[in-house]
Design a protein around this motif. Structure first.
Motif, PDB file in Angstrom:
ATOM      1  N   THR A 122     -30.485  11.303 -79.200  1.00 54.49           N
ATOM      2  CA  THR A 122     -29.422  10.697 -78.407  1.00 54.49           C
ATOM      3  C   THR A 122     -28.683   9.666 -79.250  1.00 54.49           C
ATOM      4  OG1 THR A 122     -31.015   9.106 -77.496  1.00 54.49           O
ATOM      5  CG2 THR A 122     -30.530  11.051 -76.173  1.00 54.49           C
ATOM      6  N   GLN A 123     -27.437   9.372 -78.870  1.00 52.64           N
ATOM      7  CA  GLN A 123     -26.647   8.399 -79.605  1.00 52.64           C
ATOM      8  C   GLN A 123     -26.077   7.353 -78.653  1.00 52.64           C
ATOM      9  OE1 GLN A 123     -23.315  10.228 -81.583  1.00 52.64           O
ATOM     10  NE2 GLN A 123     -22.801  11.512 -79.826  1.00 52.64           N
ATOM     11  N   TYR A 124     -25.949   6.151 -79.166  1.00 51.35           N
ATOM     12  CA  TYR A 124     -25.456   5.038 -78.362  1.00 51.35           C
ATOM     13  C   TYR A 124     -23.957   5.150 -78.171  1.00 51.35           C
ATOM     14  CZ  TYR A 124     -24.357   0.240 -76.983  1.00 51.35           C
ATOM     15  OH  TYR A 124     -23.893  -0.880 -76.326  1.00 51.35           O
ATOM     16  N   ASP A 125     -23.537   5.062 -76.918  1.00 51.36           N
ATOM     17  CA  ASP A 125     -22.119   5.094 -76.566  1.00 51.36           C
ATOM     18  C   ASP A 125     -21.720   3.679 -76.141  1.00 51.36           C
ATOM     19  OD1 ASP A 125     -19.585   5.411 -75.584  1.00 51.36           O
ATOM     20  OD2 ASP A 125     -20.114   6.901 -74.060  1.00 51.36           O
ATOM     21  N   PRO A 126     -21.013   2.928 -76.996  1.00 50.91           N
ATOM     22  CA  PRO A 126     -20.682   1.538 -76.667  1.00 50.91           C
ATOM     23  C   PRO A 126     -19.763   1.401 -75.461  1.00 50.91           C
ATOM     24  CG  PRO A 126     -19.532   2.239 -78.643  1.00 50.91           C
ATOM     25  CD  PRO A 126     -20.514   3.320 -78.311  1.00 50.91           C
ATOM     26  N   SER A 127     -19.023   2.445 -75.114  1.00 53.47           N
ATOM     27  CA  SER A 127     -18.116   2.349 -73.978  1.00 53.47           C
ATOM     28  C   SER A 127     -18.865   2.310 -72.647  1.00 53.47           C
ATOM     29  CB  SER A 127     -17.124   3.517 -73.979  1.00 53.47           C
ATOM     30  OG  SER A 127     -17.798   4.753 -73.775  1.00 53.47           O
ATOM     31  N   THR A 128     -20.071   2.909 -72.624  1.00 53.93           N
ATOM     32  CA  THR A 128     -20.875   2.928 -71.403  1.00 53.93           C
ATOM     33  C   THR A 128     -22.153   2.105 -71.530  1.00 53.93           C
ATOM     34  OG1 THR A 128     -22.103   4.916 -72.079  1.00 53.93           O
ATOM     35  CG2 THR A 128     -20.034   5.234 -70.866  1.00 53.93           C
ATOM     36  N   GLY A 129     -22.524   1.764 -72.775  1.00 54.36           N
ATOM     37  CA  GLY A 129     -23.764   1.046 -73.006  1.00 54.36           C
ATOM     38  C   GLY A 129     -24.993   1.924 -72.834  1.00 54.36           C
ATOM     39  N   LYS A 130     -24.809   3.248 -72.863  1.00 56.85           N
ATOM     40  CA  LYS A 130     -25.915   4.173 -72.653  1.00 56.85           C
ATOM     41  C   LYS A 130     -26.111   5.062 -73.872  1.00 56.85           C
ATOM     42  CE  LYS A 130     -25.174   4.357 -67.640  1.00 56.85           C
ATOM     43  NZ  LYS A 130     -26.360   3.526 -67.348  1.00 56.85           N
ATOM     44  N   PHE A 131     -27.294   5.686 -73.929  1.00 59.74           N
ATOM     45  CA  PHE A 131     -27.587   6.669 -74.968  1.00 59.74           C
ATOM     46  C   PHE A 131     -27.401   8.055 -74.366  1.00 59.74           C
ATOM     47  CE2 PHE A 131     -29.336   2.997 -76.864  1.00 59.74           C
ATOM     48  CZ  PHE A 131     -29.487   3.237 -78.224  1.00 59.74           C
ATOM     49  N   ILE A 132     -26.605   8.880 -75.035  1.00 57.99           N
ATOM     50  CA  ILE A 132     -26.276  10.205 -74.532  1.00 57.99           C
ATOM     51  C   ILE A 132     -26.703  11.266 -75.550  1.00 57.99           C
ATOM     52  CG2 ILE A 132     -24.362   9.382 -73.124  1.00 57.99           C
ATOM     53  CD1 ILE A 132     -22.448  10.285 -75.332  1.00 57.99           C
TER      54      ILE A 132
END
Length: 216
Positions: A204-214
């Protein structure tokens, strides 16, 4: 010291000899080119020391492709030119300023013993790590700000949440390095925050726009 330094175990010698007779021999020209021309890695990967995290296998990388630095819980300290020894900071400086890597990757993982230890330490349940003589405990203090963010979660969710925080804290601390920020602002380099689930093989990778790992 003399009585404690011994020859390499035979099973490792046999593995080396097998590698030398096959992989090296079949690619001798490539290895000699690497030796003569120096390294030009495309990316630096900061990962955990955990033996289950095999960075080159995960990405199918060849020799010379990744500049890899490993430490307990894949942590990056904040920029602190205080004259002390900073192995992780030195590796980052060399990768960014000398090797000019195009990608700087922080790779966390599931079932991280260092992160679990930090969680226990922050909850007062790890006296060995809280001891002033513990190098591991002192190192894991870097992750205390991350623990404070997840401390109110149910106990069963805290360690996994803190594994994510270990990546996020490291990305935040990377931004305190002037030469990292300079390379980012000039579009010479990009940052990436990843976590690999060891048992499931899911990256998974960190998505700074949502603050989640996707999922990647």
């Amino acid at each position: 010291m003399k009585e404690h330094v011994r020859p390499l175990p035979s099973y490792l010698i046999q593995r080396y000899q097998g590698w030398n007779a096959t992989t090296y021999t079949e690619n001798r020209a490539w290895y000699r080119r690497l030796a003569d021309e120096g390294q030009r890695p495309r990316a630096m990967v900061i990962s955990c020391c955990d033996s289950r995290v095999h960075v080159t296998s995960i990405f199918g990388a060849d020799q010379g492709e990744f500049f890899i630095h490993r430490n307990i819980a894949n942590l990056v300290p904040p920029f602190a030119p205080d004259g002390d020894h900073h192995g992780t900071s030195a590796a980052i400086e060399y990768a960014v300023k000398n090797l000019k890597v195009a990608h700087l990757i922080v790779l966390g993982h599931s079932n991280c013993g260092g992160v679990a230890g930090c969680c226990a330490m922050c909850e007062g349940n790890a006296p060995d790590l809280q001891d002033d003589t513990s190098f591991v405990g002192a190192w894991l203090n870097l992750l205390r700000p991350g623990y404070e963010r997840i401390a109110n979660l149910p106990e069963a969710e805290r360690v996994e949440a803190l594994e994510h925080e270990a990546v996020i804290i490291s990305l935040e601390n990377l931004m305190t390095f002037p030469f990292v920020r300079e390379a980012l602002d000039a579009d010479r380099m990009t940052l990436h925050g990843l976590r690999i689930d060891i048992g499931e093989g899911q990256l998974t990778q960190y998505d700074p726009s949502t603050g989640k790992f996707i999922p990647v």
